[in-house]
Design a protein around this motif. Structure first.
Motif, PDB file in Angstrom:
ATOM      1  N   TYR A  62       0.849  -1.202   0.000  1.00  0.00           N
ATOM      2  CA  TYR A  62       0.000   0.000   0.000  1.00  0.00           C
ATOM      3  C   TYR A  62       0.883   1.251   0.000  1.00  0.00           C
ATOM      4  CZ  TYR A  62       1.000  -0.126   5.035  1.00  0.00           C
ATOM      5  OH  TYR A  62       1.632  -0.150   6.253  1.00  0.00           O
ATOM      6  N   ARG A  66       6.122   1.229   5.056  1.00  0.00           N
ATOM      7  CA  ARG A  66       7.538   1.159   5.428  1.00  0.00           C
ATOM      8  C   ARG A  66       7.616   0.593   6.838  1.00  0.00           C
ATOM      9  NH1 ARG A  66      10.564   5.235   4.151  1.00  0.00           N
ATOM     10  NH2 ARG A  66       9.093   6.374   2.862  1.00  0.00           N
ATOM     11  N   ASP A  68       8.736   0.693  10.752  1.00  0.00           N
ATOM     12  CA  ASP A  68       9.057   1.756  11.698  1.00  0.00           C
ATOM     13  C   ASP A  68      10.068   1.310  12.758  1.00  0.00           C
ATOM     14  OD1 ASP A  68       7.227   0.286  13.068  1.00  0.00           O
ATOM     15  OD2 ASP A  68       5.622   1.755  12.922  1.00  0.00           O
ATOM     16  N   THR A 196      -7.995   3.220  11.210  1.00  0.00           N
ATOM     17  CA  THR A 196      -6.988   4.239  11.533  1.00  0.00           C
ATOM     18  C   THR A 196      -5.860   3.605  12.357  1.00  0.00           C
ATOM     19  OG1 THR A 196      -8.429   4.909  13.355  1.00  0.00           O
ATOM     20  CG2 THR A 196      -8.461   6.305  11.399  1.00  0.00           C
ATOM     21  N   SER A 198      -1.894   1.458  11.997  1.00  0.00           N
ATOM     22  CA  SER A 198      -0.613   1.803  11.359  1.00  0.00           C
ATOM     23  C   SER A 198      -0.713   1.874   9.838  1.00  0.00           C
ATOM     24  CB  SER A 198       0.448   0.758  11.702  1.00  0.00           C
ATOM     25  OG  SER A 198       0.749   0.806  13.056  1.00  0.00           O
ATOM     26  N   SER A 199      -1.385   0.894   9.227  1.00  0.00           N
ATOM     27  CA  SER A 199      -1.442   0.854   7.755  1.00  0.00           C
ATOM     28  C   SER A 199      -2.190   2.072   7.230  1.00  0.00           C
ATOM     29  CB  SER A 199      -2.136  -0.428   7.277  1.00  0.00           C
ATOM     30  OG  SER A 199      -1.493  -1.560   7.801  1.00  0.00           O
ATOM     31  N   GLN A 202      -0.167   5.345   7.722  1.00  0.00           N
ATOM     32  CA  GLN A 202       0.911   5.509   6.737  1.00  0.00           C
ATOM     33  C   GLN A 202       0.359   5.869   5.362  1.00  0.00           C
ATOM     34  OE1 GLN A 202       3.201   1.804   6.867  1.00  0.00           O
ATOM     35  NE2 GLN A 202       4.761   2.854   8.058  1.00  0.00           N
ATOM     36  N   ARG A 219     -13.072   4.152  13.756  1.00  0.00           N
ATOM     37  CA  ARG A 219     -13.796   3.556  14.898  1.00  0.00           C
ATOM     38  C   ARG A 219     -13.103   3.932  16.207  1.00  0.00           C
ATOM     39  NH1 ARG A 219     -15.248  -2.746  14.724  1.00  0.00           N
ATOM     40  NH2 ARG A 219     -13.033  -3.011  15.184  1.00  0.00           N
ATOM     41  N   THR A 220     -11.776   3.857  16.212  1.00  0.00           N
ATOM     42  CA  THR A 220     -11.014   4.223  17.419  1.00  0.00           C
ATOM     43  C   THR A 220      -9.838   5.098  16.992  1.00  0.00           C
ATOM     44  OG1 THR A 220     -11.474   1.979  18.204  1.00  0.00           O
ATOM     45  CG2 THR A 220      -9.951   3.297  19.522  1.00  0.00           C
ATOM     46  N   LYS A 337      -2.688   0.276  22.465  1.00  0.00           N
ATOM     47  CA  LYS A 337      -2.675  -0.300  21.122  1.00  0.00           C
ATOM     48  C   LYS A 337      -1.289  -0.041  20.569  1.00  0.00           C
ATOM     49  CE  LYS A 337      -7.483   0.356  19.885  1.00  0.00           C
ATOM     50  NZ  LYS A 337      -8.120  -0.337  18.778  1.00  0.00           N
ATOM     51  N   ARG A 338      -0.885  -0.775  19.569  1.00  0.00           N
ATOM     52  CA  ARG A 338       0.435  -0.566  18.971  1.00  0.00           C
ATOM     53  C   ARG A 338       0.557   0.903  18.557  1.00  0.00           C
ATOM     54  NH1 ARG A 338       3.960   0.118  15.057  1.00  0.00           N
ATOM     55  NH2 ARG A 338       5.298  -1.627  14.475  1.00  0.00           N
ATOM     56  N   ALA A 387      -8.326  -0.725   5.617  1.00  0.00           N
ATOM     57  CA  ALA A 387      -7.077  -0.798   6.396  1.00  0.00           C
ATOM     58  C   ALA A 387      -7.445  -1.415   7.732  1.00  0.00           C
ATOM     59  CB  ALA A 387      -6.477   0.589   6.559  1.00  0.00           C
ATOM     60  N   GLY A 389      -6.678  -4.332   9.169  1.00  0.00           N
ATOM     61  CA  GLY A 389      -5.754  -5.143   9.958  1.00  0.00           C
ATOM     62  C   GLY A 389      -5.832  -6.634   9.723  1.00  0.00           C
ATOM     63  N   TRP A 502      -5.389  -5.593  18.885  1.00  0.00           N
ATOM     64  CA  TRP A 502      -5.170  -6.901  18.251  1.00  0.00           C
ATOM     65  C   TRP A 502      -4.230  -7.780  19.082  1.00  0.00           C
ATOM     66  CZ3 TRP A 502      -0.126  -7.707  17.209  1.00  0.00           C
ATOM     67  CH2 TRP A 502       0.681  -6.659  16.793  1.00  0.00           C
TER      68      TRP A 502
HETATM   69  O1  N01 Z   1      -4.262  -2.915  11.494  1.00  0.00           O
HETATM   70  P1  N01 Z   1      -4.867  -2.426  12.913  1.00  0.00           P
HETATM   71  P2  N01 Z   1      -3.040  -2.317  10.668  1.00  0.00           P
HETATM   72  N1  N01 Z   1     -15.344  -0.979  11.248  1.00  0.00           N
HETATM   73  O2  N01 Z   1      -5.552  -3.621  13.477  1.00  0.00           O
HETATM   74  C1  N01 Z   1     -10.360  -0.663  12.158  1.00  0.00           C
HETATM   75  C2  N01 Z   1       1.884  -3.744  11.957  1.00  0.00           C
HETATM   76  N2  N01 Z   1       2.193  -2.745  10.961  1.00  0.00           N
HETATM   77  O3  N01 Z   1      -2.955  -3.084   9.406  1.00  0.00           O
HETATM   78  O4  N01 Z   1      -9.175   0.096  16.528  1.00  0.00           O
HETATM   79  C3  N01 Z   1     -14.552   0.091  11.358  1.00  0.00           C
HETATM   80  O5  N01 Z   1      -3.872  -1.755  13.724  1.00  0.00           O
HETATM   81  C4  N01 Z   1      -9.756  -0.765  13.537  1.00  0.00           C
HETATM   82  O6  N01 Z   1     -10.582  -0.108  14.488  1.00  0.00           O
HETATM   83  P3  N01 Z   1     -10.462  -0.516  16.077  1.00  0.00           P
HETATM   84  C5  N01 Z   1       1.779  -3.048  13.298  1.00  0.00           C
HETATM   85  O7  N01 Z   1       2.204  -3.915  14.294  1.00  0.00           O
HETATM   86  C6  N01 Z   1       3.426  -2.202  11.028  1.00  0.00           C
HETATM   87  O8  N01 Z   1      -3.120  -0.848  10.583  1.00  0.00           O
HETATM   88  O9  N01 Z   1     -10.429  -2.020  16.116  1.00  0.00           O
HETATM   89  N3  N01 Z   1     -13.245   0.031  11.584  1.00  0.00           N
HETATM   90  C7  N01 Z   1      -8.416  -0.088  13.297  1.00  0.00           C
HETATM   91  O10 N01 Z   1      -8.524   1.301  13.305  1.00  0.00           O
HETATM   92  C8  N01 Z   1       0.307  -2.769  13.354  1.00  0.00           C
HETATM   93  O11 N01 Z   1      -0.179  -2.523  14.644  1.00  0.00           O
HETATM   94  C9  N01 Z   1       3.752  -1.202  10.167  1.00  0.00           C
HETATM   95  O12 N01 Z   1     -11.655   0.073  16.675  1.00  0.00           O
HETATM   96  C10 N01 Z   1     -12.710  -1.196  11.706  1.00  0.00           C
HETATM   97  C11 N01 Z   1      -8.079  -0.562  11.885  1.00  0.00           C
HETATM   98  O13 N01 Z   1      -9.284  -0.957  11.271  1.00  0.00           O
HETATM   99  C12 N01 Z   1      -0.250  -4.026  12.732  1.00  0.00           C
HETATM  100  O14 N01 Z   1       0.632  -4.301  11.660  1.00  0.00           O
HETATM  101  C13 N01 Z   1       2.857  -0.763   9.225  1.00  0.00           C
HETATM  102  C14 N01 Z   1     -13.465  -2.373  11.602  1.00  0.00           C
HETATM  103  C15 N01 Z   1      -7.129  -1.735  11.886  1.00  0.00           C
HETATM  104  O15 N01 Z   1      -5.923  -1.350  12.474  1.00  0.00           O
HETATM  105  C16 N01 Z   1      -1.650  -3.907  12.196  1.00  0.00           C
HETATM  106  O16 N01 Z   1      -1.806  -2.637  11.569  1.00  0.00           O
HETATM  107  C17 N01 Z   1       1.611  -1.342   9.173  1.00  0.00           C
HETATM  108  C18 N01 Z   1     -14.852  -2.212  11.364  1.00  0.00           C
HETATM  109  N4  N01 Z   1     -15.659  -3.280  11.277  1.00  0.00           N
HETATM  110  C19 N01 Z   1       1.285  -2.334  10.050  1.00  0.00           C
HETATM  111  N5  N01 Z   1     -12.642  -3.435  11.770  1.00  0.00           N
HETATM  112  C20 N01 Z   1       5.076  -0.607  10.288  1.00  0.00           C
HETATM  113  O17 N01 Z   1       6.064  -1.178  10.673  1.00  0.00           O
HETATM  114  C21 N01 Z   1     -11.421  -2.934  11.979  1.00  0.00           C
HETATM  115  N6  N01 Z   1     -11.454  -1.589  11.951  1.00  0.00           N
HETATM  116  C22 N01 Z   1       5.135   0.789   9.991  1.00  0.00           C
END
Ligand code: N01
Length: 582
Positions: A62, A66, A68, A196, A198-199, A202, A219-220, A337-338, A387, A389, A502
């Protein structure tokens, strides 16, 4: 979805073959497992669902993806030559560069010839009598192996909430974790992003640069710290490379397995003015090390309130519209949260074409042909990015039917939450090793270091079994139970166990709520693994071994015998189980 499959597999399926070990997955864990197995004289085959190596970095393409963790630390440490020859271009490496690194490793160590790509493992079944695993794939392979190494990743099973009406939507729907390999051009489109984490954090600033309008469904709200990413400073690179092994050893002695300046003092001992200065200084440095400003931030709610207030003030100072700023301010524990790391995330909401929609109290109702409906209002969209997760830690295991002794499946055993000994193995599933499995530091430490430590440990264990003629190894139920209890107990001490993240499986409805990674600190965990090995694999039982008083030979694991950094992890912290893991 288009896959780039330079290594696309045209070989016939295997049905009669047997190996010492099967490796499931060819990301950083699978690649290193293959390397070590070969080095120790074991025959091995890896199966990989993707079209090439890299897994996380193969799928998560996406915009803005990158790592972190600093590039000089988010890399293998097993080869000094590799460390010296590879050049990172940025402080935090972008996804294409990390994928290029994985490809370089695969080529440099000639690993591809033992990997079958575009092949998903569907089942692994243990035969009690023969003491072998049978591995089946979606291409019809059926191979036998003495050992099965699960290199399936902690964040690899995409979470796709089944919103009503999704099939009616006229535009494209993407998941950040399964991004099209040809990229996506959002120019002129009305784009929606759900999530909202990490993904999202970014990708949102970059999608906003292209899109005609951007609607973020939150959502959060999440805390996020600026990355302050930059081209890699050549002087810093030179200083690290001048003694890379010492730099690695220093990192291993730290709570998260990577090195950054850390202040172990408690936040509440400082005056408000001192704290403000400290937070400003750490904010200016940016990234995950921001949480290293004080040693008690994840143990003491009052201390945590001070950093949470600071972070909320930052959001309010960036986001101009007060109502949007309030919506973006989290009210939960900072770093529960992370923690996210961003480049211009909050500022994006100052752009006139970017809108934030709160779905915390009124969830997404449904998709229609033209967009997403929340509280009766249609938000017109041409494309949606989920995004949302992953089914973390156990999701990738759930996708494979893993059957151990007496027909017990891993899914049944883990119904109320994962049970492992050291995150390495689970009783009833002999010779099945997990790389960064639940119950190990995994996602709470630098992933590649965690991977290397696990693989070194398990391949040493396999070599020991060869030395003593053992057919199987598995944890004793008592020791596994004690470890699970310890993992839970340590989690309870941390504020991290207090929110719906998570880490506890709370992001996917219906999953058991259990804190899955080990939060007691990377070097504490490594010391425990070393002690278990030194004591002749205490807590494990070997079947068929010759009676022998020969102590296990420490081969690959030698480099993990590193002292715990007592400046950051004091004996008092250790005793109270308050090891500051950021
Ligand atoms: O996933 P997430 P991610 N309706 O689970 C929302 C690693 N990572 O892919 O918080 C509406 O963090 C959910 O809302 P809520 C890193 O460890 C690393 O972003 O559950 N919203 C949340 O906001 C990271 O922590 C890097 O209330 C819904 C979002 O979707 C982990 O991967 C980069 C929903 C999911 O956020 C996961 O990150 C990226 C719904 N029904 C990821 N269901 C780097 O190293 C879910 N959500 C930089």
């Amino acid at each position: 979805m288009t896959r780039s499959s330079p290594a696309s597999d045209t070989r016939p399926v295997e049905t009669q073959t047997s190996y010492d070990a099967i490796v499931v997955g060819a990301g950083f864990a699978g690649l290193y497992a293959l390397y070590c197995l070969r080095r120790m004289g074991f025959s091995a085959r890896a199966f990989e669902a993707g079209g090439d190596v890299g897994v996380t970095w193969y799928w998560n393409r996406y915009p803005g993806a990158r790592c972190d963790v600093e590039s000089l630390q988010y890399s293998y440490s097993f080869s000094e030559e590799l460390d010296q020859e590879w050049r990172w271009t940025e402080k935090y490496a972008p996804q294409p560069e990390i994928l290029a690194y994985a490809n370089h490793v695969a080529e440099r160590f000639d690993l591809r010839r033992d990997i079958r790509f575009d092949t998903r493992v569907t089942a692994a079944t243990f035969d009690d009598k023969e003491a072998t695993w049978t591995i089946e794939t979606d291409r019809g392979d059926r191979v036998a192996a003495r050992f099965c190494l699960m290199a399936v990743g902690c964040l690899s099973a995409a979470n796709r909430p089944p919103f009503d009406g999704m099939a009616d939507f006229k535009g494209a729907i993407y998941h950040t974790g399964e991004w099209p390999h040809d990229g996506v051009d959002f120019t002129g489109l009305r784009v929606g992003v759900i999530g909202t984490g990490s993904s999202a954090i970014q990708s949102i600033p970059i999608i906003a640069e292209q899109a005609k309008t951007l609607t973020v469904f939150q959502r959060t709200p999440n805390y996020s710290v600026p990355a302050h990413n930059a081209p890699l400073d050549p002087a810093y690179e030179r200083s690290v490379k001048a003694d890379y092994p010492a730099f690695r050893a220093r990192a291993r002695s730290r709570p998260t397995g990577f090195y950054f300046p850390f202040n172990a003092e408690p936040a509440l001992k400082a005056t408000p003015q001192e704290r403000q200065r400290q937070y400003e200084q750490f904010w200016a440095r940016g990234g995950l090390p921001f949480l290293g400003a004080y040693g008690d931030l994840l143990f003491d709610k009052k201390a945590n309130d001070t950093i949470a207030d600071f972070a909320r003030a930052k959001i309010r100072s960036i986001v101009k519209d007060p109502a949007t700023a309030e919506l973006l301010c989290p009210d939960n524990v900072f770093g529960c949260k992370r923690l996210c790391v961003d480049t211009g995330y909050f500022d994006t909401f100052n752009k006139p074409h970017v809108k934030l929609v709160d779905v915390s109290k009124t969830p997404i109702e449904r998709f229609t042909a033209d967009g997403i409906v929340v509280a009766g209002t249609l938000h017109p969209l041409d494309a949606v990015v989920c995004a949302t997760g992953f089914a973390a830690m156990t999701g990738s295991f759930d996708k494979i039917r893993i059957t151990g002794r007496a027909g017990l499946t891993l899914a049944e055993k883990w119904r109320a939450g994962p049970r492992t000994y050291l995150g390495l193995a689970s009783a009833g599933f002999p010779n099945l090793f997990m790389i960064t499995g639940p119950g190990s530091p995994s996602v709470l430490a630098s992933m590649i270091q965690s991977i290397e430590q696990h693989v070194d440990w398990m391949v040493d264990c396999m070599a020991h079994m060869r030395d003593v003629g053992a057919r199987t190894v598995e944890p004793l139920v008592d020791d596994e139970d004690k470890w699970v209890e310890h993992v839970n107990e340590v989690a309870q001490v941390s504020l991290r166990s207090t929110c719906s993240s998570w880490y506890v499986g709370a992001n996917v409805p219906g999953r058991p709520r259990v804190f899955m990674p080990y939060i007691g600190g990377f070097p504490v965990y490594v010391t425990k693994c070393n002690e278990v090995m030194d004591a002749g694999y205490q807590g494990f039982v070997f079947d068929g071994a010759r009676a022998s008083n020969t102590p296990p030979q420490i081969r690959l694991t030698q480099r993990w015998h590193v002292p715990i950094d007592s400046d950051v992890i004091s004996p008092a912290m250790l005793a109270a189980r308050r090891v500051p893991v950021v």
